[in-house]
Design a protein around this motif. Sequence first.
Motif, PDB file in Angstrom:
ATOM      1  N   GLY A 108      -8.409  60.938  -0.689  1.00  0.00           N
ATOM      2  CA  GLY A 108      -8.941  61.451   0.557  1.00  0.00           C
ATOM      3  C   GLY A 108      -8.543  62.888   0.783  1.00  0.00           C
ATOM      4  O   GLY A 108      -7.820  63.498  -0.004  1.00  0.00           O
ATOM      5  N   GLU A 109      -9.031  63.441   1.888  1.00  0.00           N
ATOM      6  CA  GLU A 109      -8.740  64.830   2.267  1.00  0.00           C
ATOM      7  C   GLU A 109      -7.355  64.894   2.902  1.00  0.00           C
ATOM      8  O   GLU A 109      -6.805  63.897   3.380  1.00  0.00           O
ATOM      9  CB  GLU A 109      -9.805  65.311   3.248  1.00  0.00           C
ATOM     10  N   GLY A 110      -6.786  66.098   2.908  1.00  0.00           N
ATOM     11  CA  GLY A 110      -5.489  66.267   3.542  1.00  0.00           C
ATOM     12  C   GLY A 110      -4.827  67.571   3.165  1.00  0.00           C
ATOM     13  O   GLY A 110      -5.459  68.487   2.623  1.00  0.00           O
ATOM     14  N   VAL A 111      -3.536  67.655   3.466  1.00  0.00           N
ATOM     15  CA  VAL A 111      -2.724  68.809   3.112  1.00  0.00           C
ATOM     16  C   VAL A 111      -1.403  68.277   2.574  1.00  0.00           C
ATOM     17  O   VAL A 111      -1.157  67.075   2.557  1.00  0.00           O
ATOM     18  CB  VAL A 111      -2.464  69.730   4.329  1.00  0.00           C
ATOM     19  N   ALA A 112      -0.558  69.186   2.134  1.00  0.00           N
ATOM     20  CA  ALA A 112       0.787  68.817   1.706  1.00  0.00           C
ATOM     21  C   ALA A 112       1.788  69.726   2.402  1.00  0.00           C
ATOM     22  O   ALA A 112       1.454  70.847   2.796  1.00  0.00           O
ATOM     23  CB  ALA A 112       0.923  68.914   0.191  1.00  0.00           C
ATOM     24  N   ILE A 113       2.991  69.231   2.550  1.00  0.00           N
ATOM     25  CA  ILE A 113       4.070  70.011   3.163  1.00  0.00           C
ATOM     26  C   ILE A 113       5.266  70.009   2.228  1.00  0.00           C
ATOM     27  O   ILE A 113       5.653  68.958   1.705  1.00  0.00           O
ATOM     28  CB  ILE A 113       4.469  69.434   4.538  1.00  0.00           C
ATOM     29  N   ILE A 114       5.828  71.189   2.007  1.00  0.00           N
ATOM     30  CA  ILE A 114       7.101  71.302   1.291  1.00  0.00           C
ATOM     31  C   ILE A 114       8.183  71.270   2.355  1.00  0.00           C
ATOM     32  O   ILE A 114       8.348  72.227   3.106  1.00  0.00           O
ATOM     33  CB  ILE A 114       7.165  72.594   0.468  1.00  0.00           C
ATOM     34  N   PRO A 115       8.923  70.165   2.474  1.00  0.00           N
ATOM     35  CA  PRO A 115       9.813  69.973   3.625  1.00  0.00           C
ATOM     36  C   PRO A 115      10.996  70.933   3.646  1.00  0.00           C
ATOM     37  O   PRO A 115      11.577  71.260   2.617  1.00  0.00           O
ATOM     38  CB  PRO A 115      10.308  68.527   3.452  1.00  0.00           C
ATOM     39  N   SER A 116      11.337  71.350   4.849  1.00  0.00           N
ATOM     40  CA  SER A 116      12.569  72.099   5.069  1.00  0.00           C
ATOM     41  C   SER A 116      13.603  71.226   5.778  1.00  0.00           C
ATOM     42  O   SER A 116      14.750  71.623   5.942  1.00  0.00           O
ATOM     43  CB  SER A 116      12.292  73.353   5.907  1.00  0.00           C
ATOM     44  N   GLU A 117      13.173  70.028   6.183  1.00  0.00           N
ATOM     45  CA  GLU A 117      14.035  69.092   6.895  1.00  0.00           C
ATOM     46  C   GLU A 117      13.611  67.674   6.537  1.00  0.00           C
ATOM     47  O   GLU A 117      12.417  67.400   6.392  1.00  0.00           O
ATOM     48  CB  GLU A 117      13.907  69.318   8.399  1.00  0.00           C
ATOM     49  N   GLY A 118      14.574  66.797   6.388  1.00  0.00           N
ATOM     50  CA  GLY A 118      14.299  65.440   5.952  1.00  0.00           C
ATOM     51  C   GLY A 118      14.008  64.459   7.064  1.00  0.00           C
ATOM     52  O   GLY A 118      14.600  63.370   7.106  1.00  0.00           O
ATOM     53  N   LYS A 119      13.078  64.803   7.928  1.00  0.00           N
ATOM     54  CA  LYS A 119      12.691  63.907   9.013  1.00  0.00           C
ATOM     55  C   LYS A 119      11.174  63.827   9.103  1.00  0.00           C
ATOM     56  O   LYS A 119      10.489  64.841   8.999  1.00  0.00           O
ATOM     57  CB  LYS A 119      13.261  64.386  10.347  1.00  0.00           C
ATOM     58  N   VAL A 120      10.672  62.603   9.335  1.00  0.00           N
ATOM     59  CA  VAL A 120       9.241  62.387   9.516  1.00  0.00           C
ATOM     60  C   VAL A 120       9.028  61.873  10.929  1.00  0.00           C
ATOM     61  O   VAL A 120       9.651  60.895  11.343  1.00  0.00           O
ATOM     62  CB  VAL A 120       8.690  61.353   8.516  1.00  0.00           C
ATOM     63  N   THR A 121       8.156  62.548  11.670  1.00  0.00           N
ATOM     64  CA  THR A 121       7.843  62.119  13.034  1.00  0.00           C
ATOM     65  C   THR A 121       6.367  61.751  13.125  1.00  0.00           C
ATOM     66  O   THR A 121       5.552  62.166  12.298  1.00  0.00           O
ATOM     67  CB  THR A 121       8.172  63.220  14.054  1.00  0.00           C
ATOM     68  N   ALA A 122       6.016  60.989  14.140  1.00  0.00           N
ATOM     69  CA  ALA A 122       4.635  60.538  14.298  1.00  0.00           C
ATOM     70  C   ALA A 122       3.722  61.710  14.632  1.00  0.00           C
ATOM     71  O   ALA A 122       3.967  62.436  15.594  1.00  0.00           O
ATOM     72  CB  ALA A 122       4.550  59.478  15.392  1.00  0.00           C
ATOM     73  N   PRO A 123       2.641  61.903  13.866  1.00  0.00           N
ATOM     74  CA  PRO A 123       1.702  63.008  14.124  1.00  0.00           C
ATOM     75  C   PRO A 123       0.786  62.751  15.310  1.00  0.00           C
ATOM     76  O   PRO A 123       0.085  63.640  15.754  1.00  0.00           O
ATOM     77  CB  PRO A 123       0.906  63.102  12.831  1.00  0.00           C
ATOM     78  N   PHE A 124       0.797  61.513  15.805  1.00  0.00           N
ATOM     79  CA  PHE A 124       0.031  61.136  16.997  1.00  0.00           C
ATOM     80  C   PHE A 124       0.581  59.797  17.482  1.00  0.00           C
ATOM     81  O   PHE A 124       1.324  59.114  16.767  1.00  0.00           O
ATOM     82  CB  PHE A 124      -1.474  61.035  16.705  1.00  0.00           C
ATOM     83  N   ALA A 125       0.243  59.443  18.706  1.00  0.00           N
ATOM     84  CA  ALA A 125       0.628  58.130  19.228  1.00  0.00           C
ATOM     85  C   ALA A 125      -0.257  57.064  18.592  1.00  0.00           C
ATOM     86  O   ALA A 125      -1.459  57.268  18.427  1.00  0.00           O
ATOM     87  CB  ALA A 125       0.484  58.100  20.748  1.00  0.00           C
ATOM     88  N   GLY A 126       0.333  55.950  18.235  1.00  0.00           N
ATOM     89  CA  GLY A 126      -0.461  54.908  17.614  1.00  0.00           C
ATOM     90  C   GLY A 126       0.393  53.760  17.118  1.00  0.00           C
ATOM     91  O   GLY A 126       1.452  53.466  17.677  1.00  0.00           O
ATOM     92  N   LYS A 127      -0.058  53.146  16.025  1.00  0.00           N
ATOM     93  CA  LYS A 127       0.589  51.958  15.488  1.00  0.00           C
ATOM     94  C   LYS A 127       0.895  52.147  14.009  1.00  0.00           C
ATOM     95  O   LYS A 127       0.112  52.749  13.274  1.00  0.00           O
ATOM     96  CB  LYS A 127      -0.338  50.746  15.665  1.00  0.00           C
ATOM     97  N   ILE A 128       2.046  51.653  13.585  1.00  0.00           N
ATOM     98  CA  ILE A 128       2.397  51.659  12.168  1.00  0.00           C
ATOM     99  C   ILE A 128       1.679  50.488  11.514  1.00  0.00           C
ATOM    100  O   ILE A 128       1.939  49.330  11.838  1.00  0.00           O
ATOM    101  CB  ILE A 128       3.914  51.524  11.955  1.00  0.00           C
ATOM    102  N   VAL A 129       0.745  50.781  10.606  1.00  0.00           N
ATOM    103  CA  VAL A 129      -0.030  49.713   9.979  1.00  0.00           C
ATOM    104  C   VAL A 129       0.448  49.381   8.573  1.00  0.00           C
ATOM    105  O   VAL A 129       0.082  48.342   8.015  1.00  0.00           O
ATOM    106  CB  VAL A 129      -1.542  50.045   9.949  1.00  0.00           C
ATOM    107  N   LEU A 130       1.272  50.250   7.997  1.00  0.00           N
ATOM    108  CA  LEU A 130       1.802  49.979   6.657  1.00  0.00           C
ATOM    109  C   LEU A 130       3.092  50.755   6.450  1.00  0.00           C
ATOM    110  O   LEU A 130       3.149  51.950   6.714  1.00  0.00           O
ATOM    111  CB  LEU A 130       0.784  50.378   5.585  1.00  0.00           C
TER     112      LEU A 130
END
Length: 231
Positions: A108-130
């Motif tokens: 699929g379409e998307g982007v990539a990020i080279i992390p500067s910090e080891g934390k992942v936060t929700a990009p929007f409000a919603g539900k964890i499906v997997l």
Amino acid sequence: MLLVINSFYEQGVIFNCLDNIGRCRADVIISTIRRMEFPMCHGWSLDLSSQSSFEMKLYERWKYYMFGWSKKKTTTAIDALDIVAPIKGEVVSLENVPDPAFSTKAMGEGVAIIPSEGKVTAPFAGKIVLVMEKSKHALMLEHESGVQALIHIGINTVSLKGNGFTLRVSTGDEVKAGQLLLEFDIAVIEQAGLPIITPIIIPDGQEIITRVEILDGASASEATPIMRIHL
């Protein structure tokens, strides 16, 4: 060529590629499958040389279980959804990801990020499906509109078997925008010789989506929009 599928691939590469069989190479699919974790169903065979041989019942079951792609557009009154960066770091194109499953946009379409910090936060409000419970390196969220997004930390990080990763959510959890989902140790990943570049993917096949717009920006914070999903 006949390929025996030992399970549903965790992020849908196999079946997404079949949806776009004319632009995906079987060797890309196979090389990806061999690297990944297989948590589910065993024993299905798939003839990659002919889409007509594909077991459609399995396909529909898989789509419903993994992504709910059979769902039509909901009544949520929005025309577009901004995806903010779930990780702080440098935003780059998918072509920079050293894995053809991502760089060729087979998933699929998307982007990539080279992390500067080891934390992942929700990009929007919603539900964890997997959530990949064992390896902890990837998760998928669903917005109330039905839009789903995959966050995959690093490349080949499934091989770490969860070492260096700490999950803060479980499958089925409702989350708020900006909520902490996952922590990862950049040093552990790099010491294992694995790329930390992290794809953020909007999987193909979601009927509610008309277009994925990639937004410009060289750096990302938790409030930086990186993609706009047109519905």
